[in-house]
Design a protein around this motif. Structure first.
Motif, mmCIF file in Angstrom:
data_model
loop_
_atom_site.group_PDB
_atom_site.id
_atom_site.type_symbol
_atom_site.label_atom_id
_atom_site.label_comp_id
_atom_site.label_asym_id
_atom_site.label_seq_id
_atom_site.Cartn_x
_atom_site.Cartn_y
_atom_site.Cartn_z
ATOM 1 N N ALA A 177 -28.779 28.670 -20.099
ATOM 2 C CA ALA A 177 -27.662 27.424 -19.694
ATOM 3 C C ALA A 177 -27.671 26.583 -21.177
ATOM 4 O O ALA A 177 -26.492 26.172 -21.363
ATOM 5 C CB ALA A 177 -28.299 26.609 -18.549
ATOM 6 N N GLU A 210 -23.889 27.859 -21.685
ATOM 7 C CA GLU A 210 -23.058 27.462 -20.232
ATOM 8 C C GLU A 210 -21.947 26.808 -20.811
ATOM 9 O O GLU A 210 -21.951 25.929 -21.961
ATOM 10 C CB GLU A 210 -24.048 26.488 -19.442
ATOM 11 C CG GLU A 210 -23.304 25.915 -18.427
ATOM 12 C CD GLU A 210 -23.703 26.636 -17.071
ATOM 13 O OE1 GLU A 210 -22.832 27.517 -16.630
ATOM 14 O OE2 GLU A 210 -24.626 26.341 -16.779
ATOM 15 N N ARG A 212 -20.387 30.913 -17.136
ATOM 16 C CA ARG A 212 -21.228 30.080 -16.114
ATOM 17 C C ARG A 212 -22.511 30.915 -15.752
ATOM 18 O O ARG A 212 -22.552 32.099 -15.739
ATOM 19 C CB ARG A 212 -20.589 29.887 -14.932
ATOM 20 C CG ARG A 212 -19.225 29.117 -14.953
ATOM 21 C CD ARG A 212 -19.349 27.834 -15.481
ATOM 22 N NE ARG A 212 -20.187 26.984 -14.751
ATOM 23 C CZ ARG A 212 -19.813 26.277 -13.594
ATOM 24 N NH1 ARG A 212 -18.843 26.408 -13.087
ATOM 25 N NH2 ARG A 212 -20.943 25.789 -12.718
ATOM 26 N N SER A 258 -25.447 32.141 -13.537
ATOM 27 C CA SER A 258 -25.788 32.587 -12.132
ATOM 28 C C SER A 258 -26.339 31.649 -11.212
ATOM 29 O O SER A 258 -27.288 30.797 -11.767
ATOM 30 C CB SER A 258 -26.445 34.085 -12.200
ATOM 31 O OG SER A 258 -26.745 34.370 -10.657
ATOM 32 N N GLU A 259 -26.135 31.600 -10.045
ATOM 33 C CA GLU A 259 -26.396 30.564 -9.058
ATOM 34 C C GLU A 259 -27.158 31.078 -8.126
ATOM 35 O O GLU A 259 -26.758 31.638 -7.221
ATOM 36 C CB GLU A 259 -25.301 29.567 -8.652
ATOM 37 C CG GLU A 259 -24.568 29.211 -9.531
ATOM 38 C CD GLU A 259 -23.178 28.431 -9.070
ATOM 39 O OE1 GLU A 259 -22.528 27.584 -9.869
ATOM 40 O OE2 GLU A 259 -22.769 28.840 -7.861
ATOM 41 N N ARG A 260 -28.645 31.259 -8.099
ATOM 42 C CA ARG A 260 -29.452 31.913 -7.489
ATOM 43 C C ARG A 260 -29.636 31.192 -6.206
ATOM 44 O O ARG A 260 -29.812 30.209 -5.976
ATOM 45 C CB ARG A 260 -30.658 32.394 -7.966
ATOM 46 C CG ARG A 260 -30.442 33.171 -9.197
ATOM 47 C CD ARG A 260 -31.960 33.515 -9.795
ATOM 48 N NE ARG A 260 -31.642 34.464 -10.902
ATOM 49 C CZ ARG A 260 -32.900 34.883 -11.767
ATOM 50 N NH1 ARG A 260 -33.826 34.663 -11.452
ATOM 51 N NH2 ARG A 260 -32.472 35.861 -12.660
ATOM 52 N N GLY A 308 -26.415 27.750 -1.290
ATOM 53 C CA GLY A 308 -25.919 26.275 -1.809
ATOM 54 C C GLY A 308 -25.620 25.651 -0.504
ATOM 55 O O GLY A 308 -25.489 26.270 0.527
ATOM 56 N N SER A 363 -23.610 30.680 -2.719
ATOM 57 C CA SER A 363 -23.525 30.212 -4.154
ATOM 58 C C SER A 363 -23.099 31.512 -5.115
ATOM 59 O O SER A 363 -23.334 32.729 -4.365
ATOM 60 C CB SER A 363 -25.113 29.907 -4.604
ATOM 61 O OG SER A 363 -25.854 30.873 -4.614
ATOM 62 N N ARG A 364 -22.843 31.498 -6.478
ATOM 63 C CA ARG A 364 -22.333 32.683 -6.944
ATOM 64 C C ARG A 364 -23.533 33.355 -7.736
ATOM 65 O O ARG A 364 -23.861 33.151 -9.018
ATOM 66 C CB ARG A 364 -21.218 32.065 -8.046
ATOM 67 C CG ARG A 364 -19.951 31.924 -7.400
ATOM 68 C CD ARG A 364 -19.138 30.848 -8.253
ATOM 69 N NE ARG A 364 -19.609 29.562 -8.559
ATOM 70 C CZ ARG A 364 -18.920 28.554 -9.131
ATOM 71 N NH1 ARG A 364 -17.805 28.570 -9.564
ATOM 72 N NH2 ARG A 364 -19.372 27.453 -9.358
ATOM 73 N N ASP A 365 -24.124 34.060 -7.030
ATOM 74 C CA ASP A 365 -25.506 34.755 -7.377
ATOM 75 C C ASP A 365 -25.053 36.022 -7.753
ATOM 76 O O ASP A 365 -24.773 37.091 -7.024
ATOM 77 C CB ASP A 365 -26.670 34.781 -6.204
ATOM 78 C CG ASP A 365 -27.853 35.420 -6.646
ATOM 79 O OD1 ASP A 365 -27.925 36.153 -7.594
ATOM 80 O OD2 ASP A 365 -28.843 35.036 -5.958
ATOM 81 N N TYR A 417 -24.294 36.717 -15.901
ATOM 82 C CA TYR A 417 -23.363 35.515 -15.884
ATOM 83 C C TYR A 417 -21.879 35.859 -15.317
ATOM 84 O O TYR A 417 -21.819 36.916 -15.152
ATOM 85 C CB TYR A 417 -23.151 34.522 -17.452
ATOM 86 C CG TYR A 417 -22.485 35.651 -18.157
ATOM 87 C CD1 TYR A 417 -21.257 35.786 -18.354
ATOM 88 C CD2 TYR A 417 -23.279 36.550 -19.305
ATOM 89 C CE1 TYR A 417 -20.508 36.696 -18.999
ATOM 90 C CE2 TYR A 417 -22.496 37.436 -20.012
ATOM 91 C CZ TYR A 417 -21.243 37.456 -20.156
ATOM 92 O OH TYR A 417 -20.549 38.268 -21.071
ATOM 93 N N THR A 446 -12.825 24.368 -12.758
ATOM 94 C CA THR A 446 -14.168 24.226 -13.065
ATOM 95 C C THR A 446 -14.373 22.663 -13.344
ATOM 96 O O THR A 446 -13.782 21.917 -14.110
ATOM 97 C CB THR A 446 -14.664 24.918 -14.433
ATOM 98 O OG1 THR A 446 -14.483 26.164 -14.417
ATOM 99 C CG2 THR A 446 -16.215 24.726 -14.721
#
Length: 248
Positions: free
Chosen positions: A51, A55, A127, A129-131, A134, A148-150, A166, A197
């Motif tokens: 990040a 990021e 971006r 990854s969102e593990r 959410g 979430s965007r995993d 990513y 975004t």
């Protein structure tokens, strides 16, 4: 009280360091976002992507959209609740990047749903990854329900290989909706709305630093008052003992 005073000083100094770190982060991200797009990082750099280093990097990539593999991820935007459409983009070398094509309203049909794979060029922001999940909910890979965007989890469910760690938030122009009226047209036509975004870094460190330093000052003042009061009491006891000695 001395220990408490020193503790408040340490906390205030730590917040000052955090303040300068946050200002530097904001400056770096601002430079990345407004810089000319560069090629999306390839497999040789994937292990080093973090990040802090990547990021919101403004990137460009091209390949073939795999529309049948699109994942819907719950989203809340200025247009209301709905979904992000994450579609795999397969490059010429076989690597895959998940592209967040944009927002689509709940109940709306993706205009590309059921479409054949198609070529695309994308500019957007990298971006991380969102593990996990959410919105206080965990992702449900078995049910293909995402909060979430995993990246890795979505890739595993769709059995995709050589996937970048990513994803990329496509900008508005990548979907032909660079202007506000274009976004309205895209929304009505079922096209996802890109370029949404949100980049925001809460920066309250100066307030926190002043709070800790203020508490340190109050502790020092209280300590001074206690010591002065104790000194007066000792002087009064000493005078009283002296007077009692004279009377005896």
């Amino acid at each position: 009280m001395l220990v408490v005073f020193l503790g408040f000083l340490v906390l205030g100094t730590w917040q000052v360091k955090r303040l300068f770190w946050k200002l530097d982060l904001i400056e770096r991200v601002d430079r990345r976002v407004h810089a000319a797009p560069v090629a999306a990082p390839g497999p040789d750099t994937w292990p080093s992507i973090t990040a802090d280093s990547h990021e919101y990097l403004h990137v460009h990539t091209a390949g073939t959209y795999l529309y049948s593999q699109t994942a819907r991820v719950q989203a809340v935007t200025i247009y209301g609740s709905g979904y992000w459409l994450l579609t795999p983009l397969r490059a010429a070398d076989g690597t895959i990047i998940l592209i967040n094509r944009g927002y689509i309203a709940t109940g709306a049909r993706d205009v590309k749903e059921g479409a054949n794979d198609g070529p695309a060029e994308v500019n957007g922001l990298l971006r991380i990854s969102e593990r996990g999940g959410g919105f206080l909910r965990h992702n449900d890979p078995a049910g293909d329900r995402w909060f979430s965007r995993d990246v890795q989890a979505i890739a595993d469910v769709r059995k995709l290989n050589n996937v970048a760690p990513y994803f990329v938030d496509a900008d508005a122009a990548s979907n032909g909706s660079a202007q506000q009226d274009g976004r309205a047209t895209a929304r009505a036509a079922g096209e996802p709305i890109g370029g949404l975004t949100v980049i925001a870094f809460p920066n309250n460190h100066l307030v926190y630093a002043l709070t800790w330093y203020g508490l340190a000052l109050m502790t020092a003042g209280a300590g001074f008052w206690v010591m002065r009061d104790e000194k007066r009491r000792r002087a009064a006891r000493s005078d009283q003992e002296s007077n009692n000695g004279k009377q005896g």
